[in-house]
Design an enzyme around this catalytic site. Structure first.
Site, PDB file in Angstrom:
ATOM      1  N   GLU A  33       0.810  -1.223   0.000  1.00  0.00           N
ATOM      2  CA  GLU A  33       0.000   0.000   0.000  1.00  0.00           C
ATOM      3  C   GLU A  33       0.841   1.271   0.000  1.00  0.00           C
ATOM      4  O   GLU A  33       0.487   2.251  -0.664  1.00  0.00           O
ATOM      5  CB  GLU A  33      -0.960   0.002   1.191  1.00  0.00           C
ATOM      6  CG  GLU A  33      -2.215  -0.823   0.986  1.00  0.00           C
ATOM      7  CD  GLU A  33      -2.004  -2.314   1.191  1.00  0.00           C
ATOM      8  OE1 GLU A  33      -2.924  -3.092   0.908  1.00  0.00           O
ATOM      9  OE2 GLU A  33      -0.894  -2.700   1.637  1.00  0.00           O
TER      10      GLU A  33
ATOM     11  N   HIS B  19     -10.504  -4.858   9.167  1.00  0.00           N
ATOM     12  CA  HIS B  19     -11.074  -4.715   7.824  1.00  0.00           C
ATOM     13  C   HIS B  19     -12.423  -3.987   7.855  1.00  0.00           C
ATOM     14  O   HIS B  19     -13.155  -4.032   6.863  1.00  0.00           O
ATOM     15  CB  HIS B  19     -11.305  -6.093   7.178  1.00  0.00           C
ATOM     16  CG  HIS B  19     -10.065  -6.787   6.727  1.00  0.00           C
ATOM     17  ND1 HIS B  19      -9.105  -7.224   7.603  1.00  0.00           N
ATOM     18  CD2 HIS B  19      -9.625  -7.130   5.490  1.00  0.00           C
ATOM     19  CE1 HIS B  19      -8.135  -7.826   6.922  1.00  0.00           C
ATOM     20  NE2 HIS B  19      -8.418  -7.774   5.641  1.00  0.00           N
TER      21      HIS B  19
END
Length: 725
Positions: free
Chosen positions: A458, A528
């Site tokens: 990321e 998440h």
């Protein structure tokens, strides 16, 4: 019995040293320019230290004295079309690239500097001192130097922070069909940073024309390379990633130059990235004009040994040995450079009123106007002149029921069809029939070179997208599989992409869209499931869109892609399979930045909400039967909140509820409620009420997850409570 076979890396790893023959073969014009740049940069840096010692530099003065050979030797091998970025200790990197841009035919230190060279040095000094005539009007200072026209993309205060951005520049060079390359300068500390190592891998996987230039100055602040890593030959990192690597003596500018030329031949041939390690030495401490020995972490003997190998002295000896300069010319050249730099200070400074003899201050007219403080945090949206706006209830095209996720793929396909600058990147976006949720369905087949699946990195792919956006030739759309993953890339999103426009003077466009899934309620657990709106909305520089219908998604995404600021588009997983009105064939309208939507008119109380909570609120209002006005915010960042629509509703009802699904601690409604009470205190009959989930992040257990978040039942209970006001 087992057998063993020694393995060798596939990428070459080479050490380069020069001989007298190399110096004899070097072009006299090259050596003359090399010395001219080294002199100007050394004189400039010594003067900056003098000003810092007098208290005239606010903040750090990270001197590059001793390290100039690496920057000058490498930059003189570059073409003007090549781009560079650098580290917090980056004056020499910036000046070398800018001087090469201004004087492409070379510098002769025996002649007076041109007006352009003087102007460059003056603007750079002004920026370091925080003054208005600096490149960024003083906002960047010593650690943030950028001059895009010269190919200097910006030095960076975060260790390793600029490395992924350079990958974006390299990708844009290649995608545009040029042979230009990018060079990213960083130090021994950054070579162990996650963003740097992620970018090594990304650049190698994508075979980017990116040169990783490691200035190994032997120390972080006081920690030596030998203490920080088990392999102090830092160029050894490269072959492990499949990157061709070179090691050379950074105190020898010609060795650096020849090494860089070899690396550039590799890059321009399309063979993938290169890594160059140049061993240099920082003569002074991390900051200021004292040597490291004054702080006890290195010896005076070590410092003397490195100073005996000074790059200026080395080049001067060869110039004199070859008969290119006399001793008198060398001396006079140094004096000329020192006078030039001192004269810059005379233009920026004046005697301090009632000060000590010789004490000076910055001339008051040189400071930026304090009213400039917030200008350019975001753009002025002039790019929306001529945009066509639409709302579902006034749309003059055909509408049909469509799944939310299909609207995402459809509008992205339309934009990529009409705008060849749009590129999509993220994990698995090119596979699985449109990524993990189908939001990129059909795009890879239609635009094979503009839909790019990334490694799991990321930091690297977000920063690469930032570099692509800053390049200006392409508009990247980044998909984050889950909003929580933004925090893996927090440096690139918040420190780099979010701050870059303002930090570099307010005019740097950052056309980047980041799509991210809010997965609250899916059973994926604490890491998440977060709703990031409360943090994103208060971060300077970002705009945040939160669509709740397919029609709005189309218009908001079109606005996000038109916008010249970075825009985060939040997508709630509960909405993906929901159906709602969407266009049949008109995918080109925008929803205005900063325009909320009244989903239900009412007079008893106002409910402000967004994303999937909008549907929960509407159902709860019908269930309870309260006369509530429901406002879907749609734009959540501070600059884009629709205070006009909110104000009209508050003045009508006098009672406000901010309803959101996520956790109380990172609540979006926290700052919104505070702002509401400041703006509309005279019209409020009661304190602003808030409905959020609990303190804990959602757990895997279905029962515990439901207990952690707010939904329709909680909204109904809160509305029932408020109906008694």
């Amino acid at each position: 019995m087992t057998s063993e076979r020694r393995l060798a890396q596939a990428a070459p790893w080479t050490e380069v040293t020069t001989t007298t023959a190399d110096w004899d073969a070097a072009d006299p014009a090259l050596l003359t320019t090399m010395y001219g740049q080294l002199l100007l940069i050394r004189s400039f840096e010594e003067y900056v230290l003098e000003l810092a010692g007098a208290g005239l530099v606010h903040g750090p003065a990270h001197s590059s004295v001793g390290q100039e050979g690496g920057a000058v030797g490498s930059v003189l091998a570059l073409a003007d079309r090549d781009t560079v970025n650098g580290s917090h200790r980056g004056h020499h990197q910036f000046l070398a690239k800018a001087l090469h841009h201004i004087e492409p035919k070379g510098l002769d230190p025996r002649a007076d500097a041109s007006a352009d060279v003087r102007a460059l040095l003056l603007r750079t000094l002004a920026e370091i001192c925080g003054l208005d005539r600096g490149f960024s009007h003083g906002r960047g200072g010593s650690m943030h130097l950028r001059w895009r026209e010269a190919g200097a993309l910006g030095t960076n205060a975060i260790v390793g922070g600029g490395v992924p951005l350079a990958a974006g520049s390299a990708w844009a060079h290649r995608q545009a069909g040029t042979d230009a390359v990018a060079v990213t300068y960083f130090g021994d500390g950054a070579v162990n940073i996650g963003s740097t190592l992620e970018t090594f891998n990304l650049a190698a996987a994508w075979r980017l024309p990116l040169c990783f230039f490691v200035e190994n100055n032997q120390y972080a602040v006081s920690t030596s390379v030998e203490e920080a890593t088990g392999e102090p030959r830092l160029s050894a990192r490269g072959p492990g990633f499949g990157i061709a690597s070179w090691k050379t003596d950074g105190m020898d500018p010609l060795a650096v130059h020849l090494t860089t030329r070899a690396a550039l031949a590799h890059l321009r041939a399309g063979l993938g990235p290169a890594l160059v390690e140049a061993d240099v030495y920082r003569y002074f401490h991390q900051n200021g004009a004292l040597p490291g020995s004054a702080f006890g972490y290195r010896s005076k003997e070590e410092e003397r040994a490195w100073r005996a190998r000074d790059p200026l002295a080395l080049v001067a000896r060869h110039l004199q040995r070859r008969g290119l300069f006399t001793a008198a010319e060398l001396t006079e050249s140094g004096e000329r450079a020192a006078r030039l730099v001192a004269g810059l200070g005379d233009e920026l400074l004046e005697p301090a009123p009632r000060g000590r003899p010789g004490q000076r201050r910055v001339r008051p007219a040189e400071w930026p106007d304090p009213s400039f403080v917030d200008v350019g945090v975001r753009g002025d949206l002039a790019e929306f002149d001529g945009a066509r706006y639409a709302e579902a209830d006034t749309f003059d095209g055909q509408l049909t029921e469509r799944r939310f996720v299909d609207a995402i793929a459809a509008v992205m396909a339309r934009r990529m069809e009409t705008d060849p600058s749009v590129v999509v990147l993220g994990e698995d976006v090119h596979r699985l029939k449109g990524g993990t949720n189908g939001a990129t369905r059909g795009l890879k087949e239609a635009f094979p070179d503009r839909v790019i699946g990334t490694p799991i990195c990321e930091n690297a792919f977000t920063g690469t997208a930032g570099g692509i956006a800053l390049d200006g030739r392409f508009t990247p759309v980044v998909e984050f599989m889950y909003a929580d993953f933004m925090w893996v890339a927090a440096d690139q999103l918040f420190n780099q992409i979010g701050k870059v426009r303002h930090m570099f003077g307010g005019t740097t466009a950052v056309p980047l869209v980041l799509r991210s899934k809010v997965a609250t309620g899916t059973g994926y657990g604490a890491q998440h499931s977060m709703d990031p709106a409360g943090i994103l909305a208060t971060a300077p520089g970002l705009r945040v869109a939160a669509p709740s219908t397919p029609f709005d998604y189309v218009g908001l995404m079109n606005s996000a892609l038109r916008c010249q600021d970075p825009v985060v588009v939040l997508e709630h997983v509960d909405l993906y399979l929901s159906r709602g009105p969407a266009p049949v064939d008109d995918w080109d309208y925008c929803v205005p930045v900063g325009r909320a939507a009244v989903r239900r008119a009412g007079a008893r109380l106002t409910v402000l909400t967004y994303l999937a909570m909008t549907g929960c609120v509407l159902r709860a209002v019908d269930q309870v039967g309260v006369d509530a006005e429901v406002v879907d915010l749609r734009w959540l960042d501070r600059a884009s909140v629709d205070w006009d629509t909110i104000g009209r509703s508050v003045r009508k009802t006098g009672v406000v509820l901010v309803a959101e699904q996520g956790a109380a601690g990172t609540s979006y409604g926290g700052w919104l409620a505070d702002e509401l009470q400041r703006r509309f205190f005279d019209w409020l009959d009661h304190p602003v009420q808030r409905l959020t989930g609990g303190e804990a992040s959602p757990a895997i257990s279905k029962a515990l997850e439901r207990a952690a978040i707010a939904g329709e039942a909680e909204v109904a209970a809160k509305l029932t409570e408020m109906a008694g006001y």
